[in-house]
Design a protein around this motif. Structure first.
Motif, PDB file in Angstrom:
ATOM      1  N   GLN A 116       0.681  -1.157   0.122  1.00  0.00           N
ATOM      2  CA  GLN A 116       0.056   0.064   0.094  1.00  0.00           C
ATOM      3  C   GLN A 116       0.809   1.186  -0.141  1.00  0.00           C
ATOM      4  O   GLN A 116       1.551   1.546  -0.963  1.00  0.00           O
ATOM      5  N   ASN A 140       2.552   0.960  -3.611  1.00  0.00           N
ATOM      6  CA  ASN A 140       1.601   1.562  -4.297  1.00  0.00           C
ATOM      7  C   ASN A 140       1.582   3.221  -4.215  1.00  0.00           C
ATOM      8  O   ASN A 140       1.386   3.654  -5.528  1.00  0.00           O
ATOM      9  N   GLU A 166       3.248   2.711  -7.979  1.00  0.00           N
ATOM     10  CA  GLU A 166       2.245   2.178  -8.770  1.00  0.00           C
ATOM     11  C   GLU A 166       1.367   3.296  -9.108  1.00  0.00           C
ATOM     12  O   GLU A 166       0.881   3.447 -10.452  1.00  0.00           O
TER      13      GLU A 166
END
Length: 211
Positions: A116, A140, A166
């Motif tokens: 995350q 992420n 990401e």
């Protein structure tokens, strides 16, 4: 397990330690968890944990280390390839409302990952980072550092190199936190959505002397 205020850890290695799995909530600090303490070493040094290596540790929150509501200083620590759901190397949750905060000096974060936020560090509290480097960490959001909450996070003389996200903030992602960055360098960081180096959703961020 130790319940104490005087702790000193030095010249030690923490390798391959694990708490639960990445998907299990309330699993904190793959190698070390510090909660609710003001830590001072018996020898009087300012850094209670120094000259240590953390490698391949894993937890849901803070792959190597979790620091909650504590006042502690770290110096010359190395975090390599630690893994977490959030805070690949470290999660910090220590705010000024309790008169506490965390300081990281002269430390190195390389190849840490989070599913995350915060490939190296996720922070929702008071944190000072000085003369440290973040290399090839990934998450992420916030490939190296993810900042939330309202407490101050101040970065001096840091280098962020080849970190990836990401979505938001290849190196740094700020969502509601109060972040200051001074005399720091960002090179080769990458995000797939926004903010190759830095993505901020906060009105409380400032920078100076950056490259």
């Amino acid at each position: 397990y130790q319940r104490a205020e005087n702790i000193e850890i030095s010249n030690s290695e923490f390798i391959g330690n694990k708490v639960g799995t990445l998907s299990e909530y309330n699993k904190y600090g793959g190698a070390i968890m510090i909660n609710g303490l003001t830590i001072k070493s018996d020898s009087g040094i300012t850094s209670a944990i120094h000259d240590c290596i953390f490698e391949n540790n894993e937890a849901n929150s803070g792959g190597a280390m979790y620091v909650g509501n504590a006042e502690v200083t770290f110096d010359n620590l190395t975090f390599n390839t630690n893994h977490a759901n959030s805070g690949g190397a470290m999660m910090v949750s220590s705010g000024p409302s309790l008169g506490r905060g965390v300081t990281i000096n002269n430390s190195h974060f390389t190849g840490n990952t989070a599913l995350q936020n915060g490939g190296a560090i996720e922070v929702s509290g008071t944190l000072n980072i000085n003369n440290s480097d973040f290399t090839e960490n990934s998450a992420n959001s916030g490939g190296a550092l993810a900042v939330a909450g309202s407490d101050p996070v101040i970065v001096h003389d840091a280098v962020f190199t080849n970190n990836t996200a990401e979505t938001l903030g290849g190196a740094v992602y700020v969502n509601g936190g109060a972040l200051e960055i001074h005399n720091s360098r960002f090179e080769g960081n990458h995000a797939k959505t926004r903010g190759g180096a830095l993505a901020t959703l906060s009105n409380n961020s400032s920078t100076s002397g950056m490259e």
